[in-house]
Design an enzyme around this catalytic site. Structure first.
Site, short mmCIF file in Angstrom:
data_model
loop_
_atom_site.label_atom_id
_atom_site.label_comp_id
_atom_site.label_asym_id
_atom_site.label_seq_id
_atom_site.Cartn_x
_atom_site.Cartn_y
_atom_site.Cartn_z
N HIS A 163 34.02 46.94 33.11
CA HIS A 163 32.88 46.26 33.77
C HIS A 163 32.58 44.91 33.11
O HIS A 163 31.45 44.44 33.14
CB HIS A 163 31.62 47.13 33.73
CG HIS A 163 31.85 48.54 34.19
ND1 HIS A 163 31.67 48.94 35.50
CD2 HIS A 163 32.28 49.64 33.51
CE1 HIS A 163 31.95 50.24 35.60
NE2 HIS A 163 32.34 50.68 34.42
N LYS A 290 36.02 17.77 28.61
CA LYS A 290 36.56 18.95 29.30
C LYS A 290 38.06 19.14 29.13
O LYS A 290 38.83 18.18 29.16
CB LYS A 290 36.26 18.86 30.81
CG LYS A 290 34.81 19.09 31.20
CD LYS A 290 34.34 20.54 31.06
CE LYS A 290 34.94 21.50 32.04
NZ LYS A 290 34.44 21.33 33.39
#
Ligand code: ARG
Length: 465
Positions: A163, A290
């Site tokens: 999960h 980035k």
């Protein structure tokens, strides 16, 4: 391809009207089926051997045909084949060119008893066979690269997730082996598909079979097939092998997409488990800081187009009446696109996984003591307490740590543990060690070093069998 004069076409005899120019373009597959030129030339080479055996060609004619076919092969290979009006597909183009080279009288005999229906079905199988062999080779290299890392970095521990929540400690190598196992299954599945498709439709003609008693088995053998298709109608109708390959491609992309998704998550600053090499990342045009995992995003994103190829072709195929119908020409573009996409994806994934670096410290730091709650329960199981009960007791310990504002279940004192349950002993402290937890799982398929190494060995063996 724009030629609309019927007499230019191999089937033009019965036609008097001209073909609409757009219809010519719409109908033509040469722009994309020319990549099967080798398969088509081999097809003619061995088919004509069969014609010789059946007494339908002389040795001189056969030699002449073979000479012409090799010239054509050279033209395709050197990019000098000149396409002409009326060349609808690779079959008509090669036949037209053969006529120009050796004369139409002899070239005109090549197609005796053969139809483009059994011809294209044969070419496709030859082409696919080779494509799958190449795929198997590069897939093996991908798994090899993953297993090499798994072996080298076996000491790195990290959280295993369910999960997307931290669940239990595992080895990084165990995560690698997860995908090595998927890809090895893909490898085995590929071999099975290859085996199934390697039967020859050649010698079935348009649909009804061969009128000159040609030795289909012999031609099949010469073409490297394992046998022949037993029903002439099925031989020209069947494109299940294309569906199987497209499904294979889709399933592989499903695996690579999940693999990529994990690595994308692991490469975020929040996780910082892995760092992609510059070779497989790109920057942002706006934000100088980035470094984006584009390679992985494309691996994930391209899965969509491959699934589209599978479902698209299934739709094309589903209500085609027996036997050959032109709808079946729609097998090629999705197939070729999927094969190329998967081939590139495998190569990119191999590059990504062989060049990324891992941050062992971040992986280790992400482990938290609550991930050993199951091990705490297992501790009491070893003392004879039923698991259902120990699960409850261990849950109490988790709650107590929270209540007391402790950083983890390892901070509960031995005395406090004894208060929770009298069966806790002084050795309970030994539970709070991630390495111990991982090493306990020695059963086949588990996280212990011995079990992980066994998996690596087994996968290597499967890949080389
Ligand atoms: N280009 C065609 C295809 O790919 C070849 C078969 C044509 N056969 C026919 N009967 N028109 O399917």
């Amino acid at each position: 391809m724009s030629g609309n004069k019927s007499e230019l076409k191999l089937w033009g005899g019965r036609f008097t009207g001209e073909t609409d120019p757009l219809m010519n373009l719409y109908n033509a597959s040469l722009p994309y089926d020319q990549k099967m030129y080798n398969a088509d030339l081999d097809n003619s080479k061995y088919y004509t051997e069969g014609l010789l055996k059946a007494g339908l060609l002389t040795q001189e004619e056969l030699d002449e045909i073979h000479r012409g076919l090799e010239i054509i092969r050279g033209e395709w290979a050197s990019n000098s084949f000149v396409e002409k009006d009326g060349d609808e597909d690779i079959h008509t183009a090669n036949e037209r060119r053969l006529g120009e080279i050796i004369g139409r009288h002899i070239a005109g005999k090549v197609h005796t008893g053969r139809s483009r229906n059994d011809q294209v079905a044969t070419d496709m199988r030859i082409y696919c066979r080779e494509a799958l062999d190449n795929m198997a080779k590069i897939l093996k290299d991908l798994v090899g690269a993953i297993l090499q890392r798994a072996e080298q970095e076996i000491d790195a521990l990290m959280p295993g997730y369910t999960h997307l929540q931290r669940a239990q400690p595992i080895r990084w190598s165990h995560w690698l082996n997860l995908y090595a196992t998927y890809f090895t299954e893909d490898f085995k599945r590929l071999k099975q598909i290859r085996e199934r498709l390697n039967v020859s439709p050649l010698g079935c003609g348009a649909l009804a079979g061969h009128p000159y008693g040609i030795d289909r088995e012999h031609i099949a053998e010469r073409l490297g097939f394992d046998g022949v298709i037993g029903n002439s109608l099925q031989a020209v109708s069947d494109r299940d092998f294309v569906v199987e390959i497209l499904f294979w491609c889709s399933l592989f992309m499903n695996h690579i997409s999940r693999f990529s998704e994990d690595l994308i998550i692991y490469s975020t600053a929040e996780f910082n488990f892995v760092k992609l090499s510059d070779a497989y990342s790109t920057g942002s045009s706006l934000m100088p800081q980035k470094k984006n995992p584009d390679s992985l995003e494309l691996l994930r994103g391209k899965s969509g187009r491959v699934f589209g190829s599978l479902s698209g072709f299934m739709m094309s195929l589903k209500s085609i009446p027996s036997t050959y119908n032109k709808d079946m020409q729609e097998d090629k573009e999705p197939l070729f696109d999927a094969l190329l996409t998967v081939e590139h994806s495998i190569l990119i994934a191999t590059g990504v996984i062989s060049t990324l670096t891992i941050n062992k410290e971040s992986m280790y730091k992400a482990l938290t003591m609550d991930m050993l709650a199951t091990d705490l329960a297992d501790y009491l199981v070893r003392k004879g307490v039923p698991f259902r009960e120990t699960h409850h007791i261990s849950g109490e310990a988790v709650r107590k740590a929270e209540e007391l504002n402790l950083s983890g279940i390892d901070k509960i004192s031995v005395e406090q543990y004894k208060e929770i349950d009298s069966r806790f002993g002084d050795d309970v402290v030994d539970v709070f060690d991630f390495e111990v937890s991982v090493e306990r799982r020695t059963a086949t398929g588990g996280t212990a070093k011995s079990a992980v190494l066994k998996q690596i060995q087994k996968l290597r063996a499967e890949l080389s069998s």
